[in-house]
Scaffold this motif. Sequence first.
Motif, PDB file in Angstrom:
ATOM      1  N   CYS A  62       1.019  -1.093   0.090  1.00  0.00           N
ATOM      2  CA  CYS A  62      -0.183   0.144  -0.012  1.00  0.00           C
ATOM      3  C   CYS A  62       0.951   1.352  -0.129  1.00  0.00           C
ATOM      4  O   CYS A  62       0.482   2.463  -0.648  1.00  0.00           O
ATOM      5  N   LEU A  63       1.942   1.349   0.993  1.00  0.00           N
ATOM      6  CA  LEU A  63       2.809   2.504   0.922  1.00  0.00           C
ATOM      7  C   LEU A  63       3.612   2.674  -0.666  1.00  0.00           C
ATOM      8  O   LEU A  63       3.510   3.500  -0.816  1.00  0.00           O
ATOM      9  N   VAL A  64       3.978   1.559  -1.133  1.00  0.00           N
ATOM     10  CA  VAL A  64       4.598   1.556  -2.604  1.00  0.00           C
ATOM     11  C   VAL A  64       3.578   2.294  -3.384  1.00  0.00           C
ATOM     12  O   VAL A  64       3.806   3.103  -4.184  1.00  0.00           O
ATOM     13  N   GLU A  65       2.326   1.657  -3.539  1.00  0.00           N
ATOM     14  CA  GLU A  65       1.442   1.989  -4.425  1.00  0.00           C
ATOM     15  C   GLU A  65       0.912   3.474  -4.101  1.00  0.00           C
ATOM     16  O   GLU A  65       0.872   4.488  -4.849  1.00  0.00           O
ATOM     17  N   ASP A  66       0.870   4.203  -2.912  1.00  0.00           N
ATOM     18  CA  ASP A  66       0.518   5.363  -2.461  1.00  0.00           C
ATOM     19  C   ASP A  66       1.745   6.266  -3.141  1.00  0.00           C
ATOM     20  O   ASP A  66       1.245   7.538  -3.440  1.00  0.00           O
ATOM     21  N   CYS A  67       2.926   6.068  -2.914  1.00  0.00           N
ATOM     22  CA  CYS A  67       4.039   6.777  -3.426  1.00  0.00           C
ATOM     23  C   CYS A  67       3.935   6.970  -4.750  1.00  0.00           C
ATOM     24  O   CYS A  67       4.223   8.128  -5.329  1.00  0.00           O
ATOM     25  N   ILE A  68       3.529   5.930  -5.573  1.00  0.00           N
ATOM     26  CA  ILE A  68       3.464   6.148  -6.911  1.00  0.00           C
ATOM     27  C   ILE A  68       2.388   6.980  -7.346  1.00  0.00           C
ATOM     28  O   ILE A  68       2.390   7.727  -8.170  1.00  0.00           O
ATOM     29  N   GLN A  69       1.157   6.954  -6.787  1.00  0.00           N
ATOM     30  CA  GLN A  69       0.191   7.825  -6.900  1.00  0.00           C
ATOM     31  C   GLN A  69       0.495   9.191  -6.671  1.00  0.00           C
ATOM     32  O   GLN A  69       0.086  10.281  -7.421  1.00  0.00           O
ATOM     33  N   GLN A  70       1.192   9.412  -5.662  1.00  0.00           N
ATOM     34  CA  GLN A  70       1.633  10.594  -5.061  1.00  0.00           C
ATOM     35  C   GLN A  70       2.553  11.357  -6.243  1.00  0.00           C
ATOM     36  O   GLN A  70       2.330  12.396  -6.463  1.00  0.00           O
ATOM     37  N   LEU A  71       3.408  10.460  -6.828  1.00  0.00           N
ATOM     38  CA  LEU A  71       4.273  10.955  -7.567  1.00  0.00           C
ATOM     39  C   LEU A  71       3.617  11.408  -8.987  1.00  0.00           C
ATOM     40  O   LEU A  71       3.998  12.620  -9.281  1.00  0.00           O
ATOM     41  N   PHE A  72       2.598  10.679  -9.429  1.00  0.00           N
ATOM     42  CA  PHE A  72       1.777  11.043 -10.658  1.00  0.00           C
ATOM     43  C   PHE A  72       0.858  12.213 -10.393  1.00  0.00           C
ATOM     44  O   PHE A  72       0.787  13.085 -11.518  1.00  0.00           O
ATOM     45  N   VAL A  73       0.517  12.294  -9.020  1.00  0.00           N
ATOM     46  CA  VAL A  73      -0.798  13.376  -8.796  1.00  0.00           C
ATOM     47  C   VAL A  73       0.290  14.475  -9.169  1.00  0.00           C
ATOM     48  O   VAL A  73      -0.157  15.655  -9.493  1.00  0.00           O
ATOM     49  N   ASN A  74       1.461  14.600  -8.087  1.00  0.00           N
ATOM     50  CA  ASN A  74       2.453  15.587  -8.377  1.00  0.00           C
ATOM     51  C   ASN A  74       2.775  16.229  -9.616  1.00  0.00           C
ATOM     52  O   ASN A  74       2.843  17.317  -9.793  1.00  0.00           O
ATOM     53  N   LEU A  75       3.067  15.142 -10.715  1.00  0.00           N
ATOM     54  CA  LEU A  75       3.513  15.629 -11.890  1.00  0.00           C
ATOM     55  C   LEU A  75       2.272  15.986 -12.569  1.00  0.00           C
ATOM     56  O   LEU A  75       2.600  17.289 -13.247  1.00  0.00           O
ATOM     57  N   TRP A  76       1.044  15.712 -12.272  1.00  0.00           N
ATOM     58  CA  TRP A  76      -0.035  16.359 -13.289  1.00  0.00           C
ATOM     59  C   TRP A  76      -0.136  17.880 -12.682  1.00  0.00           C
ATOM     60  O   TRP A  76      -0.348  18.828 -13.457  1.00  0.00           O
ATOM     61  N   LYS A  77      -0.218  18.109 -11.268  1.00  0.00           N
ATOM     62  CA  LYS A  77      -0.348  19.446 -10.948  1.00  0.00           C
ATOM     63  C   LYS A  77       0.618  20.471 -11.094  1.00  0.00           C
ATOM     64  O   LYS A  77       0.448  21.639 -11.422  1.00  0.00           O
ATOM     65  N   ASN A  78       1.786  19.860 -11.356  1.00  0.00           N
ATOM     66  CA  ASN A  78       3.052  20.665 -11.641  1.00  0.00           C
ATOM     67  C   ASN A  78       3.526  20.457 -13.191  1.00  0.00           C
ATOM     68  O   ASN A  78       4.664  21.036 -13.377  1.00  0.00           O
ATOM     69  N   LYS A  79       2.782  20.194 -13.979  1.00  0.00           N
ATOM     70  CA  LYS A  79       3.190  19.924 -15.205  1.00  0.00           C
ATOM     71  C   LYS A  79       3.484  21.029 -16.188  1.00  0.00           C
ATOM     72  O   LYS A  79       4.613  21.050 -16.841  1.00  0.00           O
ATOM     73  N   ASN A  80       2.986  22.056 -15.912  1.00  0.00           N
ATOM     74  CA  ASN A  80       3.437  23.437 -16.366  1.00  0.00           C
ATOM     75  C   ASN A  80       4.642  23.772 -16.171  1.00  0.00           C
ATOM     76  O   ASN A  80       5.238  24.939 -16.735  1.00  0.00           O
ATOM     77  N   ARG A  81       4.991  23.576 -14.988  1.00  0.00           N
ATOM     78  CA  ARG A  81       6.534  23.916 -14.516  1.00  0.00           C
ATOM     79  C   ARG A  81       7.571  22.915 -14.767  1.00  0.00           C
ATOM     80  O   ARG A  81       8.739  23.333 -14.497  1.00  0.00           O
ATOM     81  N   LEU A  82       7.137  21.664 -14.974  1.00  0.00           N
ATOM     82  CA  LEU A  82       8.246  20.833 -15.313  1.00  0.00           C
ATOM     83  C   LEU A  82       9.140  21.282 -16.671  1.00  0.00           C
ATOM     84  O   LEU A  82       8.592  21.450 -17.539  1.00  0.00           O
ATOM     85  N   THR A  83      10.336  20.841 -16.535  1.00  0.00           N
ATOM     86  CA  THR A  83      11.244  20.611 -17.637  1.00  0.00           C
ATOM     87  C   THR A  83      11.300  19.270 -18.365  1.00  0.00           C
ATOM     88  O   THR A  83      10.481  18.428 -17.966  1.00  0.00           O
ATOM     89  N   THR A  84      11.806  19.252 -19.676  1.00  0.00           N
ATOM     90  CA  THR A  84      11.567  17.824 -20.437  1.00  0.00           C
ATOM     91  C   THR A  84      13.171  17.310 -20.003  1.00  0.00           C
ATOM     92  O   THR A  84      14.020  17.746 -20.408  1.00  0.00           O
ATOM     93  N   PRO A  85      13.213  16.309 -19.199  1.00  0.00           N
ATOM     94  CA  PRO A  85      14.334  15.626 -18.852  1.00  0.00           C
ATOM     95  C   PRO A  85      15.029  14.848 -19.843  1.00  0.00           C
ATOM     96  O   PRO A  85      14.258  14.292 -20.854  1.00  0.00           O
ATOM     97  N   PRO A  86      16.242  14.513 -19.817  1.00  0.00           N
ATOM     98  CA  PRO A  86      16.967  13.683 -20.894  1.00  0.00           C
ATOM     99  C   PRO A  86      16.318  12.348 -20.806  1.00  0.00           C
ATOM    100  O   PRO A  86      16.173  11.732 -21.935  1.00  0.00           O
ATOM    101  N   SER A  87      16.151  11.939 -19.756  1.00  0.00           N
ATOM    102  CA  SER A  87      15.142  10.505 -19.728  1.00  0.00           C
ATOM    103  C   SER A  87      14.078  10.511 -18.707  1.00  0.00           C
ATOM    104  O   SER A  87      14.404  10.961 -17.537  1.00  0.00           O
ATOM    105  N   VAL A  88      13.090  10.387 -19.363  1.00  0.00           N
ATOM    106  CA  VAL A  88      11.692  10.375 -18.532  1.00  0.00           C
ATOM    107  C   VAL A  88      11.929   9.229 -17.519  1.00  0.00           C
ATOM    108  O   VAL A  88      11.536   9.499 -16.267  1.00  0.00           O
ATOM    109  N   LYS A  89      12.395   8.053 -17.971  1.00  0.00           N
ATOM    110  CA  LYS A  89      12.191   6.937 -17.170  1.00  0.00           C
ATOM    111  C   LYS A  89      13.403   7.437 -15.650  1.00  0.00           C
ATOM    112  O   LYS A  89      12.975   7.023 -14.637  1.00  0.00           O
ATOM    113  N   ASN A  90      14.421   7.571 -16.073  1.00  0.00           N
ATOM    114  CA  ASN A  90      15.295   8.310 -15.138  1.00  0.00           C
ATOM    115  C   ASN A  90      14.645   9.136 -13.956  1.00  0.00           C
ATOM    116  O   ASN A  90      14.708   9.082 -12.819  1.00  0.00           O
ATOM    117  N   TYR A  91      14.080  10.089 -14.705  1.00  0.00           N
ATOM    118  CA  TYR A  91      13.521  11.154 -13.949  1.00  0.00           C
ATOM    119  C   TYR A  91      12.546  10.394 -12.951  1.00  0.00           C
ATOM    120  O   TYR A  91      12.378  11.048 -11.844  1.00  0.00           O
TER     121      TYR A  91
END
Length: 201
Positions: A46-75
Motif C-alpha cells: 500500500c505504501l509503494v502504491e501510495d507513493c506512485i500515486q503521489q508521484l503522478f498526482v504531483n506530476l499532473w499538478k506541476n506539469k506546466n512548471r516541469l522541464t523535459t528531462p533527458p530521460s523520462v524513465k530516469n526522472y
Amino acid sequence: MGVTLPDETSVWKQFKQGDSGAYEAIYQCYYDQLYNYGRKFTADCCLVEDCIQQLFVNLWKNKNRLTTPPSVKNYLYKSFRTTLFKQLRQTNRSVHNQYEALPFTVSLSAETQRIQSEQQAELHAWLQKAIKDLSAHQREAIFLKFYDQLSYQEISEVMQIEMRSAYDLVHKGLARLRKRHTLEPLPLISWMLLLIAVLSV
C-alpha cells in the motif's frame, strides 16, 4: 525486464501541454516498473502504491512548471525513490538521512524456482543466498543496471551518488558474487541472464 516508453520525449511534451492520453501512457508504461522497484525496499504494498500515486498526482499538478528531462524513465525513478524514502523515514526513526542505505531485497520468482535442471536449481539457490550478502546499495545498483537497464550515469542520478560510485557498486558486487561462486565457472553473459532472473521480483 524494464522497458522505456517509445518516443518518451515527445509523449512527455504532450503531457506537459495537458494531454491526458500522454499522461496515461507514461503511467501505464512505468507503473509496474516503479512498483517492482519500490517493493525491493519494503513489503508494504500500500505504501509503494501510495507513493506512485503521489508521484503522478504531483506530476499532473506541476506539469506546466516541469522541464523535459533527458530521460523520462530516469526522472521518474529518481522522483519516486525520493518520495518513497521520505515516507519510509517517517515510519523508521532509525534512518536519519537520504544517503543512508535502506534495505533492498530480492528473491526468486515462482517461475524461476521451477527449475528442471538440478544444476540450475543449485546455482539459483546459491545465488539467492549469496546476493543477500551484498550491501543494500550494491543490490540496488545491480538491480537498476541489469533489470531496469539504466546507465551508470542514470544510476548515479537515481541513487544520488557519484557515477564512479555507481560503477564501483555494480562491479564490486559482481566481483564478490563471482569470487564466492564455487560451482562450475559461468561466462559473463550467463551471469547477466541469471541476475535478471533473480532480480525479476
